[in-house]
Design a protein around this motif. Structure first.
Motif, PDB file in Angstrom:
ATOM      1  N   UNK A 155       1.685   1.719  -2.069  1.00 61.46           N
ATOM      2  CA  UNK A 155       3.140   1.864  -2.216  1.00 61.46           C
ATOM      3  C   UNK A 155       3.615   2.909  -1.224  1.00 61.46           C
ATOM      4  N   UNK A 156       4.731   2.596  -0.568  1.00 57.30           N
ATOM      5  CA  UNK A 156       5.348   3.508   0.391  1.00 57.30           C
ATOM      6  C   UNK A 156       6.264   4.443  -0.381  1.00 57.30           C
ATOM      7  N   UNK A 157       6.001   5.755  -0.286  1.00 61.62           N
ATOM      8  CA  UNK A 157       6.764   6.736  -1.045  1.00 61.62           C
ATOM      9  C   UNK A 157       8.029   7.196  -0.344  1.00 61.62           C
ATOM     10  N   UNK A 158       8.891   7.839  -1.109  1.00 61.48           N
ATOM     11  CA  UNK A 158      10.128   8.397  -0.567  1.00 61.48           C
ATOM     12  C   UNK A 158       9.826   9.423   0.522  1.00 61.48           C
ATOM     13  N   UNK A 159       8.616  10.025   0.481  1.00 60.88           N
ATOM     14  CA  UNK A 159       8.205  11.004   1.492  1.00 60.88           C
ATOM     15  C   UNK A 159       7.568  10.326   2.707  1.00 60.88           C
ATOM     16  N   UNK A 160       7.642   8.977   2.755  1.00 59.29           N
ATOM     17  CA  UNK A 160       7.126   8.168   3.861  1.00 59.29           C
ATOM     18  C   UNK A 160       5.606   8.235   4.002  1.00 59.29           C
ATOM     19  N   UNK A 161       4.921   8.424   2.877  1.00 57.04           N
ATOM     20  CA  UNK A 161       3.468   8.421   2.834  1.00 57.04           C
ATOM     21  C   UNK A 161       3.023   7.204   2.016  1.00 57.04           C
ATOM     22  N   UNK A 162       1.985   6.515   2.503  1.00 57.25           N
ATOM     23  CA  UNK A 162       1.416   5.362   1.797  1.00 57.25           C
ATOM     24  C   UNK A 162       0.361   5.867   0.825  1.00 57.25           C
ATOM     25  N   UNK A 163       0.480   5.457  -0.463  1.00 53.10           N
ATOM     26  CA  UNK A 163      -0.478   5.867  -1.485  1.00 53.10           C
ATOM     27  C   UNK A 163      -1.022   4.641  -2.212  1.00 53.10           C
ATOM     28  N   UNK A 164      -2.333   4.662  -2.534  1.00 49.84           N
ATOM     29  CA  UNK A 164      -2.908   3.517  -3.234  1.00 49.84           C
ATOM     30  C   UNK A 164      -2.376   3.414  -4.659  1.00 49.84           C
ATOM     31  N   UNK A 165      -2.054   2.180  -5.066  1.00 52.17           N
ATOM     32  CA  UNK A 165      -1.656   1.884  -6.444  1.00 52.17           C
ATOM     33  C   UNK A 165      -2.830   1.300  -7.220  1.00 52.17           C
TER      34      UNK A 165
END
Length: 187
Positions: A170-180
Motif C-alpha cells: 500500500x502506498x502511504x500518505x508519506x509516499x512510502x510503499x509498505x507491505x500489507x
C-alpha cells in the motif's frame, strides 16, 4: 479502557475511500539492500521509499471496500503458481522511451510473466502504459549522467535466489510503499 476519538476519527467521511496498491516480488537481502544502497548512491530520491522489487502490478487505485476481494484474488493466484529460481544479471535501460536503468532478469522471466498475467486479472484487470517487462529498477527520472553511471556500475551485478511468492503493498500518505500481506506460492 480509554475513551476518546479514534485515530481516524469516528466520522465515516474522514475514512479513505480509495487506496493505491501494488503487487511485487521482493528481492531478498543481501541483494535487495545492495540494490537499494546503489539506487540511493546514484541519487534516486525514491531509493528508501520503495523496497527493492520486481513489479507485478503497478500502482493501482482500488476502493477500500474492494480490498477483501483483491486479497482473495491474490491468495488464489499464489495457490496456482510454484516457487521458482531468479537470476538477476547485469544492467539494462528503457531509454529513450523511459528514463529508467534496471537490473536484468536472466532467469525467472517467464515465471514472472505468468504470475503477472494472473495477478492482473479479475478484480485487478487493467491496461498498462507499457508492455510488461520484468526488471528491478536501480535509477529512475535522473539526469543522463546519473543514469549512465547506474548502467555502467550495475553491469557486473549478479544475484540468484528462490522466489517463494509475492506481496501486496500500500502506498502511504508519506509516499512510502509498505507491505500489507505476503502470499506464498502453492497455497
Amino acid at each position: 479502557m480509554a475513551t476518546g476519538p479514534s485515530p481516524a476519527g469516528d466520522d465515516p467521511a474522514a475514512m479513505p475511500r480509495d487506496v493505491v496498491i501494488g503487487v511485487s516480488i521482493a528481492v531478498p537481502d543481501p541483494w535487495g539492500k545492495e540494490i537499494q544502497d546503489a539506487r540511493d548512491d546514484f541519487g534516486d530520491p525514491l531509493a528508501r521509499s520503495i523496497p527493492t522489487h520486481v513489479t507485478l502490478l503497478p500502482p493501482t487505485e482500488v476502493a477500500v471496500d474492494d480490498l477483501p476481494a483483491v486479497q482473495r484474488h491474490l491468495s488464489a493466484v499464489a495457490a496456482r503458481h510454484r516457487t521458482f529460481r531468479m537470476l538477476l544479471l547485469g544492467s539494462g535501460t528503457f531509454r529513450p522511451v523511459s528514463p529508467v536503468v534496471f537490473v536484468r532478469i536472466e532467469e525467472g522471466m517467464q515465471e514472472c510473466r505468468q504470475v503477472e498475467a494472473s495477478v492482473r486479472s479479475g478484480p485487478l484487470a487493467r491496461e498498462l502504459n507499457f508492455p510488461f517487462h520484468p526488471h528491478v529498477t536501480v535509477a529512475h527520472n535522473l539526469t543522463d549522467e546519473q543514469l549512465d553511471r547506474a548502467h555502467t556500475e550495475m553491469k557486473g551485478f549478479r544475484a540468484v535466489f528462490d522466489v517463494p511468492g509475492f506481496s501486496l503493498y500500500r502506498f502511504g500518505a508519506d509516499e512510502v510503499w509498505r507491505p500489507l500481506h505476503s502470499y506464498t506460492f502453492g497455497g
